[in-house]
Write a protein that holds these residues in place. Structure first.
Motif, mmCIF file in Angstrom:
data_model
loop_
_atom_site.group_PDB
_atom_site.id
_atom_site.type_symbol
_atom_site.label_atom_id
_atom_site.label_comp_id
_atom_site.label_asym_id
_atom_site.label_seq_id
_atom_site.Cartn_x
_atom_site.Cartn_y
_atom_site.Cartn_z
ATOM 1 N N TYR A 177 6.397 1.460 3.726
ATOM 2 C CA TYR A 177 5.886 1.659 2.369
ATOM 3 C C TYR A 177 4.457 2.181 2.460
ATOM 4 O O TYR A 177 3.696 1.806 3.355
ATOM 5 N N ALA A 178 4.094 3.069 1.519
ATOM 6 C CA ALA A 178 2.739 3.604 1.481
ATOM 7 C C ALA A 178 2.287 3.751 0.042
ATOM 8 O O ALA A 178 3.103 3.947 -0.864
ATOM 9 N N GLU A 179 0.981 3.628 -0.154
ATOM 10 C CA GLU A 179 0.394 3.775 -1.481
ATOM 11 C C GLU A 179 -0.974 4.439 -1.353
ATOM 12 O O GLU A 179 -1.613 4.368 -0.305
ATOM 13 N N GLN A 180 -1.389 5.082 -2.435
ATOM 14 C CA GLN A 180 -2.655 5.811 -2.384
ATOM 15 C C GLN A 180 -3.300 5.837 -3.763
ATOM 16 O O GLN A 180 -2.616 5.854 -4.788
ATOM 17 N N LYS A 181 -4.634 5.829 -3.776
ATOM 18 C CA LYS A 181 -5.359 6.009 -5.024
ATOM 19 C C LYS A 181 -6.648 6.778 -4.755
ATOM 20 O O LYS A 181 -7.185 6.751 -3.650
ATOM 21 N N LYS A 182 -7.115 7.486 -5.805
ATOM 22 C CA LYS A 182 -8.320 8.298 -5.698
ATOM 23 C C LYS A 182 -9.276 7.934 -6.823
ATOM 24 O O LYS A 182 -8.865 7.464 -7.885
#
Length: 263
Positions: free
Chosen positions: A143-148
């Motif tokens: 699982y992977a997640e990202q935010k900017k």
């Protein structure tokens, strides 16, 4: 009282980590395979474990590497351990003038559970900060997640979006970082000279090979060993040195004492 609160918070996080363990289905077939003695963890479980490690950092043993550079990239590795067991590796790097990157590898029982990467670019960008988390089970990214965000303050409140897990074997980077800490392999550098400026002097460590890493140690005090190296540097070029150093307020490595390394 402050230390007690930190320890209590860590204990609570660990308890939540233990009691909240449940299974999370994965699209990757190998991620569902349980290793002997290893529980199947969800991303929430892993994040709880990482939070508990973060709370314990002030009490953990810390080991730091030299600052290494290769072309435009320079970095330093730190390892946090408890009773000799690694819990966290951190690599802090800088890509020349383009930005800063921080890589965090959370470890449990010798296995990578979470890779967290913070990227800060210096180019004109409305969202120059990116945080990416990749969760691992049995050394497989599931699982992977990202935010900017535009700043570190707004990053805290920004929401994560699901990202495609990278199946790169990031856990193999652990040996790379261990080598950096122990000055082995590609990081087994030798004396390459002393560079002198009007207000500073630096001991240069490198290797006579293509794409060799380089480490620079500032020399503030002059002792017999430094005088010997300075008086006849060509004699010692290629020699392995055993250097004791510390870090100053500018994050420079500063020479304390040294000697020729005897194998």
């Amino acid at each position: 009282m402050k230390k007690t609160g930190i320890v209590l918070g860590a204990i609570i996080a660990i308890i939540l980590f233990i009691i909240s363990c449940d299974k999370l289905k994965s699209d990757h077939p190998q991620a569902s395979i349980e290793m002997p003695g290893e529980k199947t963890l969800s991303a929430t479980d892993i994040q709880a474990y990482a939070d508990s490690v973060n709370l314990l950092l002030p009490q953990l043993e810390k080991q730091e590497s030299l600052v290494y550079s290769l072309r435009d990239y320079s970095f330093q590795v730190a390892k946090y351990t408890e009773n000799g067991k690694p819990l966290l590796f951190v690599e802090k790097g800088r890509n020349g003038e383009s930005g800063i990157i921080e890589k965090m590898f959370y470890i449990k029982d010798g296995k990578l559970l979470l890779y967290s990467e913070m990227n800060k670019t210096t180019h004109s960008n409305s969202e120059p900060i990116t945080l990416t988390n990749i969760y691992f089970r049995n050394n497989i990214a599931f699982y992977a997640e990202q935010k900017k965000a535009s700043s570190e303050a707004t990053l805290k409140t920004a929401a994560f979006k699901k990202a495609e897990p990278q199946h790169k074997e990031l856990y193999s980077d652990l040996k790379h970082m261990e080598d950096a800490l122990k000055q082995k392999g590609k990081f087994d550098l030798v004396f390459d000279g002393i560079t002198e400026y009007p207000k500073a002097r630096y001991l240069i460590m490198s290797k006579n090979e293509y794409n060799a890493y380089r480490a620079v140690i500032r020399v503030i005090k002059t002792d017999d060993f430094i005088r010997e190296l300075s008086s006849n540097p060509s004699r010692y070029t290629g020699s392995k040195l055993d250097i004791d150093w510390t870090t100053n307020n500018d994050d420079e490595m500063v020479y304390v004492n040294g000697r020729i390394k005897r194998d």
